[in-house]
Design a protein around this motif. Structure first.
Motif, mmCIF file in Angstrom:
data_model
loop_
_atom_site.group_PDB
_atom_site.id
_atom_site.type_symbol
_atom_site.label_atom_id
_atom_site.label_comp_id
_atom_site.label_asym_id
_atom_site.label_seq_id
_atom_site.Cartn_x
_atom_site.Cartn_y
_atom_site.Cartn_z
ATOM 1 N N TYR A 80 -10.655 -2.592 -7.853
ATOM 2 C CA TYR A 80 -9.287 -2.059 -7.831
ATOM 3 C C TYR A 80 -8.339 -2.996 -8.587
ATOM 4 O O TYR A 80 -8.662 -4.163 -8.843
ATOM 5 N N SER A 81 -7.166 -2.486 -8.950
ATOM 6 C CA SER A 81 -6.169 -3.282 -9.663
ATOM 7 C C SER A 81 -5.520 -4.294 -8.731
ATOM 8 O O SER A 81 -5.374 -4.039 -7.530
ATOM 9 N N VAL A 82 -5.157 -5.452 -9.263
ATOM 10 C CA VAL A 82 -4.436 -6.472 -8.496
ATOM 11 C C VAL A 82 -3.140 -6.780 -9.241
ATOM 12 O O VAL A 82 -3.166 -7.103 -10.433
ATOM 13 N N VAL A 83 -2.011 -6.641 -8.551
ATOM 14 C CA VAL A 83 -0.698 -6.844 -9.160
ATOM 15 C C VAL A 83 0.115 -7.752 -8.249
ATOM 16 O O VAL A 83 0.019 -7.645 -7.022
ATOM 17 N N VAL A 84 0.887 -8.668 -8.838
ATOM 18 C CA VAL A 84 1.804 -9.516 -8.063
ATOM 19 C C VAL A 84 3.210 -9.276 -8.593
ATOM 20 O O VAL A 84 3.418 -9.242 -9.804
ATOM 21 N N ASP A 85 4.157 -9.079 -7.693
ATOM 22 C CA ASP A 85 5.529 -8.802 -8.117
ATOM 23 C C ASP A 85 6.494 -9.476 -7.152
ATOM 24 O O ASP A 85 6.112 -9.927 -6.067
ATOM 25 N N ALA B 155 -7.107 4.822 -0.568
ATOM 26 C CA ALA B 155 -6.186 3.903 0.112
ATOM 27 C C ALA B 155 -5.633 2.925 -0.916
ATOM 28 O O ALA B 155 -6.315 2.590 -1.892
ATOM 29 N N THR B 156 -4.410 2.493 -0.702
ATOM 30 C CA THR B 156 -3.857 1.406 -1.503
ATOM 31 C C THR B 156 -3.333 0.359 -0.534
ATOM 32 O O THR B 156 -2.886 0.688 0.569
ATOM 33 N N ILE B 157 -3.394 -0.897 -0.952
ATOM 34 C CA ILE B 157 -3.065 -2.007 -0.061
ATOM 35 C C ILE B 157 -1.859 -2.771 -0.587
ATOM 36 O O ILE B 157 -1.785 -3.081 -1.778
ATOM 37 N N GLY B 158 -0.902 -3.050 0.292
ATOM 38 C CA GLY B 158 0.239 -3.876 -0.061
ATOM 39 C C GLY B 158 0.311 -5.090 0.847
ATOM 40 O O GLY B 158 0.044 -4.988 2.042
ATOM 41 N N GLY C 28 -5.832 -0.012 -5.309
ATOM 42 C CA GLY C 28 -5.089 -1.162 -5.817
ATOM 43 C C GLY C 28 -4.566 -2.036 -4.703
ATOM 44 O O GLY C 28 -4.390 -1.598 -3.560
ATOM 45 N N LEU C 29 -4.353 -3.301 -5.072
ATOM 46 C CA LEU C 29 -3.725 -4.276 -4.184
ATOM 47 C C LEU C 29 -2.492 -4.802 -4.906
ATOM 48 O O LEU C 29 -2.576 -5.242 -6.056
ATOM 49 N N THR C 30 -1.334 -4.708 -4.236
ATOM 50 C CA THR C 30 -0.104 -5.254 -4.810
ATOM 51 C C THR C 30 0.472 -6.259 -3.816
ATOM 52 O O THR C 30 0.528 -5.981 -2.623
ATOM 53 N N LEU D 126 5.399 -2.066 2.146
ATOM 54 C CA LEU D 126 5.268 -0.629 1.921
ATOM 55 C C LEU D 126 5.443 -0.306 0.435
ATOM 56 O O LEU D 126 4.687 0.486 -0.138
ATOM 57 N N GLY D 127 6.443 -0.922 -0.181
ATOM 58 C CA GLY D 127 6.643 -0.715 -1.620
ATOM 59 C C GLY D 127 5.439 -1.202 -2.412
ATOM 60 O O GLY D 127 5.048 -0.595 -3.408
ATOM 61 N N ALA D 128 4.846 -2.294 -1.941
ATOM 62 C CA ALA D 128 3.660 -2.824 -2.612
ATOM 63 C C ALA D 128 2.507 -1.820 -2.514
ATOM 64 O O ALA D 128 1.861 -1.504 -3.515
ATOM 65 N N ALA D 129 2.291 -1.306 -1.304
ATOM 66 C CA ALA D 129 1.194 -0.348 -1.130
ATOM 67 C C ALA D 129 1.455 0.924 -1.935
ATOM 68 O O ALA D 129 0.537 1.533 -2.479
ATOM 69 N N ALA D 130 2.735 1.313 -2.034
ATOM 70 C CA ALA D 130 3.067 2.568 -2.715
ATOM 71 C C ALA D 130 3.119 2.432 -4.229
ATOM 72 O O ALA D 130 3.260 3.419 -4.939
ATOM 73 N N ARG D 131 3.001 1.196 -4.734
ATOM 74 C CA ARG D 131 3.113 0.967 -6.175
ATOM 75 C C ARG D 131 2.088 1.788 -6.944
ATOM 76 O O ARG D 131 2.395 2.359 -7.994
ATOM 77 N N VAL D 132 0.880 1.856 -6.411
ATOM 78 C CA VAL D 132 -0.174 2.625 -7.085
ATOM 79 C C VAL D 132 0.181 4.115 -7.082
ATOM 80 O O VAL D 132 -0.133 4.844 -8.029
ATOM 81 N N LEU D 133 0.850 4.572 -6.008
ATOM 82 C CA LEU D 133 1.249 5.989 -5.969
ATOM 83 C C LEU D 133 2.227 6.306 -7.099
ATOM 84 O O LEU D 133 2.198 7.388 -7.671
ATOM 85 N N ASP D 134 3.112 5.335 -7.425
ATOM 86 C CA ASP D 134 4.020 5.538 -8.561
ATOM 87 C C ASP D 134 3.223 5.783 -9.838
ATOM 88 O O ASP D 134 3.576 6.651 -10.645
ATOM 89 N N HIS D 135 2.162 4.993 -10.019
ATOM 90 C CA HIS D 135 1.357 5.169 -11.231
ATOM 91 C C HIS D 135 0.660 6.525 -11.229
ATOM 92 O O HIS D 135 0.598 7.208 -12.248
ATOM 93 N N ILE D 136 0.123 6.910 -10.063
ATOM 94 C CA ILE D 136 -0.544 8.214 -9.975
ATOM 95 C C ILE D 136 0.464 9.326 -10.255
ATOM 96 O O ILE D 136 0.192 10.253 -11.027
ATOM 97 N N ASP D 137 1.640 9.223 -9.667
ATOM 98 C CA ASP D 137 2.647 10.274 -9.848
ATOM 99 C C ASP D 137 3.112 10.373 -11.295
ATOM 100 O O ASP D 137 3.669 11.391 -11.702
ATOM 101 N N SER D 138 2.932 9.294 -12.061
ATOM 102 C CA SER D 138 3.324 9.376 -13.465
ATOM 103 C C SER D 138 2.125 9.725 -14.348
ATOM 104 O O SER D 138 2.226 9.682 -15.571
ATOM 105 N N GLY D 139 1.005 10.082 -13.746
ATOM 106 C CA GLY D 139 -0.089 10.651 -14.535
ATOM 107 C C GLY D 139 -1.278 9.732 -14.767
ATOM 108 O O GLY D 139 -2.220 10.112 -15.461
ATOM 109 N N GLN D 140 -1.236 8.518 -14.222
ATOM 110 C CA GLN D 140 -2.413 7.636 -14.341
ATOM 111 C C GLN D 140 -3.332 7.919 -13.156
ATOM 112 O O GLN D 140 -3.276 7.263 -12.136
ATOM 113 N N LEU D 141 -4.193 8.920 -13.326
ATOM 114 C CA LEU D 141 -4.953 9.442 -12.194
ATOM 115 C C LEU D 141 -6.267 8.697 -12.025
ATOM 116 O O LEU D 141 -6.920 8.338 -13.008
#
Lengths: 407, 407
Positions: free
Chosen positions: A192-197, A87-90, A151-153, A387-402
């Motif tokens: 988990y990672s914590v990001v603010v944007d 799960a990822t949290i936004g 992750g939490l964004t 939603l974009g916040a929650a999906a931010r981690v998916l962007d990283h996974i999709d670019s190979g940071q598994l």
């Protein structure tokens, strides 16, 4: 070939990560699909695909989905993304609300909470406590479902630097708040990672991932609330700039000598085209301090009047559309956006905003036909930032940071 | 490891190209250096470096530069870029001149020609013939030196799409000119690549490569002539946008109801801050149609007066600086530039423009201290577009698109 050129392990690991990501993205877009389908579509050989798929299954990112019944010859085992383990949290911090949202690897929503936030505004300490409490609750919920939180964004209106420090947020009344650092402390250094944007940055990424623009690589999203800012994807990537302060479109001056703005200047786009300005034009009896109020009831009233053909409401919406066209022309001229997306409360008002907006935009853009830009209402409702916040981690996974799955 | 994961040749070739580029870039920045130096700096193992270097020497991109006399132990054979075998050609099409420039792989200038061009303006046919003739002469000169021409890049003021079609160039009087296609025809399908791009885009790439901003990844370059446009490097990459129409900063309206602009609108940045407007303010007797004239003599006169402390000249320069600060604030607000570079005729005038420009920029930027932006005069003289054009091919080589040397 491999032996002769002798490229070392480090580079090789990069190739593998890139190929894992290629397979993952292919399955994301085409599931259910077989190993042979992946090999045919990606150009990777079948043995390589089998190895990569085994690795992704080990990491619990893919799962086998049973044999296909619709194939000629031996039925192939079909693959799909595994929605269960992660799960990822936004979280969106609005001037009047907090929204929390969690998604799985497929982007399916696991929870969606909204709570009033107005009492916390102006107190970063109480805001941190409220955000951390919400995130903790979401993480506990995920853990009870057997999910690992990746992750939490957190999305915030205002100028957020690349380290997650909120330099200025007039609508929250904050300046120089190390939101990321304080959240990490409040959550006691979570695994988990914590990001603010910035909120607009996260919203444009949500529209890029889930919106109806699969081919577009140049999108801009305008937040539509008390604040107006832009999230810009240019040439396929989120535009950040030197310190992360890009997209401050709300404080471009569109009318010299115009009305005062919350930023201390005058004639800013936000002061002329923000939702409070629109409400004041149509509903002069509305609350005078609209910047921190819940704007939803007044927006509903505006929609009701516009639908009924009320002339003052229609005129005010057309005027707001013209100012937005003026503002959007800075995007078409400077970054040549292909789609400008009206977000927040602009989305339900879009039918009345877009006609005058498009005229003004075309008039003010140096390139013919607004440089090929179209204007559209956001499709993700009011949840796009969360939603974009929650999906931010998916962007990283999709670019190979598994992630490594911890059993 | 390589055998087990079995990544195929295609991916492997990508790794090799990437590693060749890593070695090439290291030598570009650190020559003369030994194979051991490269291995130590890049983390590639020595056998790999030897193989990569052998390949680069085969392609005549590197050469051995003799042993170093300043080393402890066995003297190492030093390597450098090979400046001899290749040339790339850049052409700037100005409203009053053509500039041609050729460089070798090291970026050293092989030739630099400037010729008057005013008579060709408004006739794309004659312009194509003149550009092709200049390019052909430069290619012949390179061939006589035993050099293989790798590419021709042409910079044009105006809106140039990603296919090299000039959609609008008010200062050349062109619209919808397929300049790339017509040049390829005029040059009879040359063996080298032909690219057409916006002048500001090429200039900012030249400043990024050769200017004093080695660490900056967010730069903007303002052309300073009759036209004003911006070349923007955002997060390390040239910002192109949907069709290549980014950077049209000259036609943002900075004063509603202001003077008419060549584009048909009024109050555009270009109409208020372009060099012709500045000249008219100080030298009312100057040629009335300054948009296509050679502006150099009048700029010289301006510099003379400003140096002498002439009040009207100083006031006009301060006013121009304010308008430029207004224009530049759209860059700091939208793309959060780290450096805004004053190019063209703005460069020699910069000492008198920058003070008022910086005040206006800071005032109009939402982020504190102009978002960290500094303002600087271009360092490459009037050749930055032609130099950036010539160096365009080097960017491709440095990213791993290596030429095969034809003996």
């Amino acid at each position: 070939m491999t032996a002769r050129t002798g490229v070392q392990t480090a580079d090789f690991a990069d190739v593998k990560a890139a190929n894992l990501a290629v397979v993952l993205r292919h399955v994301r877009g085409n599931a259910p699909c077989s190993r042979a389908d992946i090999a045919a579509a990606t150009g990777l050989n079948k043995a390589t695909v089998s190895n990569l798929v085994a690795d992704l299954i080990d990491r619990r990112l893919l799962r086998e989905d049973g044999p296909s019944g619709f194939r000629i010859g031996r039925p192939a085992t079909m693959l799909a993304l595994d929605g269960a383990p992660y799960a990822t949290i936004g979280v969106e911090v609005g001037s009047d609300h907090l929204t929390a949202l969690a998604v799985d690897l497929l982007g399916h929503r696991l929870l969606s909470w909204r709570r009033s936030f107005a009492e916390h505004v102006s107190s970063p300490g109480r805001a941190v406590a409220a955000i951390a409490a919400l995130a903790r609750r979401a993480a506990i919920r995920a853990a009870r479902q057997g999910r690992q939180v990746l992750g939490l964004t957190v999305g915030v209106p205002g100028l957020v630097d690349n380290d997650g420090v909120v330099h200025r947020s007039p609508h929250l009344g904050w300046s120089d708040v190390d939101l990321r650092g304080r959240l990490v402390s409040a959550l006691r250094g979570p695994a988990y990672s914590v990001v603010v944007d910035n909120d607009a940055n996260l919203a444009v990424l949500a529209e890029k991932r889930y919106g109806p623009y699969p081919e577009a690589t140049n999108l801009a999203y305008l937040t539509g609330g008390a604040a107006i800012s832009a999230g810009v994807v240019a040439d396929g990537r989120l535009l950040r700039g030197n310190r992360g302060f890009s997209g401050a479109i709300g404080h471009l001056q569109v009318r010299p000598g115009g009305p005062p703005c919350v930023c201390g200047r005058d004639g800013c786009l936000e002061a002329l085209a923000g939702i409070p300005a629109l409400i004041r034009r149509v509903l002069p009896d509305a609350d005078t301090d609209l910047t921190a109020a819940d704007l939803a009831p007044d927006v509903q009233e505006l929609i009701r009047r516009a639908t009924a053909g009320d002339r003052p409401a229609l005129d005010a919406l057309a005027e707001t559309g013209r100012w937005l066209g003026h503002g959007a022309s800075t995007l078409t001229n400077l970054v040549n956006s292909e789609v400008v997306i009206l977000g927040g409360y602009f989305a339900p008002l879009a039918p009345w905003l877009i006609p005058s907006l498009e005229v003004e935009l075309a008039h003010r853009t140096a390139a013919p036909r607004a440089g090929g830009c179209r204007v559209a209402a956001a499709t993700l409702g009011t949840d796009s930032t969360a939603l974009g916040a929650a999906a931010r981690v998916l962007d990283h996974i999709d670019s190979g940071q598994l992630p490594e799955h911890s059993p």
